[in-house]
Write a protein that holds these residues in place. Structure first.
Motif, PDB file in Angstrom:
ATOM      1  N   TRP A 529       0.825  -1.202   0.000  1.00 39.27           N
ATOM      2  CA  TRP A 529       0.000   0.000   0.000  1.00 39.27           C
ATOM      3  C   TRP A 529       0.863   1.257   0.000  1.00 39.27           C
ATOM      4  CZ3 TRP A 529      -4.829   0.837  -1.177  1.00 39.27           C
ATOM      5  CH2 TRP A 529      -5.730  -0.233  -1.155  1.00 39.27           C
ATOM      6  N   LEU A 530       1.926   1.259   0.788  1.00 33.63           N
ATOM      7  CA  LEU A 530       2.813   2.412   0.822  1.00 33.63           C
ATOM      8  C   LEU A 530       3.470   2.630  -0.534  1.00 33.63           C
ATOM      9  CD1 LEU A 530       4.256   4.672   2.330  1.00 33.63           C
ATOM     10  CD2 LEU A 530       5.926   2.977   3.140  1.00 33.63           C
ATOM     11  N   ARG A 531       3.912   1.555  -1.146  1.00 36.65           N
ATOM     12  CA  ARG A 531       4.533   1.667  -2.467  1.00 36.65           C
ATOM     13  C   ARG A 531       3.565   2.257  -3.488  1.00 36.65           C
ATOM     14  NH1 ARG A 531       8.390  -1.083  -4.703  1.00 36.65           N
ATOM     15  NH2 ARG A 531       8.010   0.559  -6.238  1.00 36.65           N
ATOM     16  N   LEU A 532       2.312   1.788  -3.462  1.00 36.66           N
ATOM     17  CA  LEU A 532       1.316   2.279  -4.417  1.00 36.66           C
ATOM     18  C   LEU A 532       1.025   3.765  -4.194  1.00 36.66           C
ATOM     19  CD1 LEU A 532      -1.112  -0.766  -4.349  1.00 36.66           C
ATOM     20  CD2 LEU A 532       0.077   0.079  -6.386  1.00 36.66           C
ATOM     21  N   LEU A 533       0.839   4.149  -2.949  1.00 37.29           N
ATOM     22  CA  LEU A 533       0.523   5.543  -2.666  1.00 37.29           C
ATOM     23  C   LEU A 533       1.688   6.463  -3.030  1.00 37.29           C
ATOM     24  CD1 LEU A 533      -1.306   5.050   0.751  1.00 37.29           C
ATOM     25  CD2 LEU A 533      -2.350   5.563  -1.465  1.00 37.29           C
ATOM     26  N   GLU A 534       2.903   5.973  -2.868  1.00 41.26           N
ATOM     27  CA  GLU A 534       4.064   6.781  -3.249  1.00 41.26           C
ATOM     28  C   GLU A 534       4.216   6.916  -4.756  1.00 41.26           C
ATOM     29  OE1 GLU A 534       7.233   4.796  -1.215  1.00 41.26           O
ATOM     30  OE2 GLU A 534       7.131   6.169   0.513  1.00 41.26           O
ATOM     31  N   GLU A 535       3.615   5.994  -5.501  1.00 37.03           N
ATOM     32  CA  GLU A 535       3.674   6.071  -6.960  1.00 37.03           C
ATOM     33  C   GLU A 535       2.724   7.111  -7.532  1.00 37.03           C
ATOM     34  OE1 GLU A 535       5.489   4.449  -9.471  1.00 37.03           O
ATOM     35  OE2 GLU A 535       6.801   4.007  -7.765  1.00 37.03           O
ATOM     36  N   LEU A 536       1.763   7.559  -6.734  1.00 44.78           N
ATOM     37  CA  LEU A 536       0.842   8.593  -7.193  1.00 44.78           C
ATOM     38  C   LEU A 536       1.581   9.926  -7.310  1.00 44.78           C
ATOM     39  CD1 LEU A 536      -2.239   7.730  -4.937  1.00 44.78           C
ATOM     40  CD2 LEU A 536      -2.081   7.396  -7.415  1.00 44.78           C
TER      41      LEU A 536
END
Length: 550
Positions: A529-536
């Motif tokens: 989840w952290l990785r995905l949110l940082e990709e935004l």
């Protein structure tokens, strides 16, 4: 209510109390028979959805309910779908994980023990536990096939007695589930359906699977693991057509890795078999060979086949208990010992007596019903998923209950977002595919302006630790205006355990800048989840500008 017959009582609440409630008079024109049963609520269909709606309609009241079931209490999910399929797939998932973790030896598959585990989880097809729970919850179980025979009236026909009339003072609920759709070319073959696949007793040496959806992909997984040759004939250009394309591709790669042959763009123009067994259409024939050799001719399929060897056999014998005869092809001619048709299901509404009350199946799925009649679960035309049907059953059951009790404040209806988009689903293949909400394409087609973030499933330490060679994809779809999560898909080992956070975020309409403060544990797979949110984009780390949607 749980779908597991062995633990049925554990997740259900206690039976109703003695609170009284006024009830309207039945309005059917027919005269009640001497042995007519009169209750407040009649539910046609004793699966998990029917059990839930009946329970929630009467609990804590003096209301009464009857459930009409023509087969086994517990329904399709308990005996022929969710429970047996996962009982078969879980050991295979553990084995696959072990095969990809250095330091331990890959377990061997014991076919007899695997099928015995399946039998335990379906209570050996005995519904006594389900009946005991229902009666303990204050529900009356009526055996037989129920049909509408008038307003608030149901006639039940059993094999061992005269018809019985039931009358509802308030509501009749259709919870009749769904039935498989068999395309015309395959109907004369008496093909296997999902019941045969989950209830397999005689494992065919060569199996053709027609379809590329959830049932087809999961069945291909366990049938291949049972040591047999499996070929999938898929009409479309990919598996799991409603999933994100990236997830579909990982599932195809996984199936081909264990030796399943996948043939896309295939539509039969001719199909035949050498005789049909007499038992093929009865209970005794479930899971057994339904006849002789099957032959299916598919125009132009050879160039679209991948996986397996030149004869259609699997190339990875590590997952097999022994080589079986190859699924053979002669150009576009496929031959096999058995054929499973998994091309979808439709609401079971053709044999419930709708014409007796001037209704059609389209009235049911279009929610154009009189106020005394409700539909829930697969029968309603909504998402054909047990967990969604049970949720809707709880909602509708409470609505029935609240309408009957004048001194109770009606339950507020669910938020619109929960009704429309927060429908999770897990496909228990290898890799698993877990998703909720809208795919990127579905969101764009619905008119949303979206931003997408995507990372490899092995992109966090926790998810990478699940298997040393883990692969897959994680993807979220975000509303560019509100910054709310619209959808999420995870394809990878144990992906089923990650998706619920996305369901909560969609139901709660939590913007992604708030989700950033829900800190995942390290090193756990949820760190994806952290990785995905940082990709935004960076601006998504802060609240979206206030104002009306464009």
């Amino acid at each position: 209510m749980t779908s597991d017959p062995r633990t049925a009582g554990a997740e259900r609440s206690a039976s109703a109390s003695s609170t009284s409630a006024a009830s309207p008079s039945p309005t059917s024109a027919a005269s009640p028979s001497a042995d007519a049963l009169e209750v407040d609520v009649i539910v046609i269909g004793g699966g998990p959805v029917g059990e839930n709606v009946a329970q929630y309609a009467i609990e804590g009241t003096g209301l009464t309910a009857a459930i009409v079931e023509g087969e086994r209490m517990g329904g399709e999910c308990s005996y022929w779908a969710c429970m047996p399929s996962k009982a078969l797939l879980r050991p295979l998932d553990v084995r696959a994980a072990a095969a990809h973790l250095p330091g331990i030896t890959t377990p061997e598959i014991d076919v007899d023990e695997l099928l015995a585990r399946r039998d335990d989880w379906v209570s050996h097809y005995d519904d006594a536990g389900q009946v005991q729970w229902a009666e303990g919850a204050g529900l009356t179980v009526v055996r037989g096939h129920g049909v509408l025979s008038g307003e608030r009236e149901v006639t039940v026909r059993a094999a061992d007695g005269p018809p019985r009339v039931l009358r509802a003072r308030r509501t009749v609920v259709l919870a009749t589930g769904s039935e498989p759709v068999i395309p015309a070319p395959y109907a004369p073959l008496a093909p296997w359906t999902s019941r045969d696949a989950t209830g397999v007793k005689e494992v065919p040496g060569r199996l053709l699977i027609v379809g590329g959806g959830v049932v087809a992909c999961e069945a291909a997984t366990w049938m291949r693991a049972l040591g047999r040759e499996v070929t999938m004939l898929v009409r479309g250009d990919r598996l799991l057509p409603s999933a994100e394309p990236e997830a579909s591709e990982h599932v195809r790669t996984g199936l081909e890795a264990i030796g399943v042959r996948v043939v896309t763009g295939s539509s039969a123009d001719d199909a035949s078999r050498d005789g049909v067994a007499r038992e093929a259409d009865g209970q005794s024939g479930i899971g057994r060979r339904h006849g002789g050799e099957v032959r299916v001719h598919v125009a132009g399929a050879a160039g679209r086949a991948t996986g397996g060897d030149s004869n259609g056999a699997g190339t990875d014998t590590d997952t097999s208990t022994g080589p079986g005869p190859s699924t053979s092809t002669d150009g576009d001619l496929f031959t096999a010992d058995e054929i499973l048709v998994a091309t979808g299901r439709r609401p079971r509404l053709q044999d419930v007596g709708l014409d007796a009350v001037g209704l059609s199946p389209e009235d049911v799925t279009g929610d154009a019903l009189p106020d005394w009649l409700r539909a829930v679960g697969d029968a309603s035309g909504e998402a054909p998923l047990t967990h969604w049907g049970k949720y809707r059953a709880r909602v509708i059951g409470e609505e029935i209950r609240d309408a009957a009790l004048a001194d109770v404040e009606p339950t507020p209806p669910p938020a619109p977002v929960a009704e429309g988009r927060a429908v999770p689903q897990v496909v228990f293949t290898d890799p698993q595919v877990a998703s909720v909400g809208l795919t990127e394409r579905a969101a764009r087609d619905a008119g949303f302006d979206v931003v997408v973030a995507q990372v490899p499933f092995e992109g966090s330490a926790g998810s990478a630790l699940l298997r040393d060679d883990a692969s897959g994809v994680a993807k979220i779809v975000v509303d560019a205006v509100t910054h709310h999560l619209l959808g999420a898909t995870f394809a990878g080992p144990d992906a089923a355990e990650i998706v619920h956070a996305a369901t909560v975020a969609i139901v709660g309409e939590i913007p992604v800048d708030v989700l950033r403060h829900a800190v995942p544990s390290y090193p756990a797979a949820s760190e994806l989840w952290l990785r995905l949110l940082e990709e935004l984009p960076r601006e998504y780390r802060h609240a979206a500008p206030r104002g009306p949607r464009a």
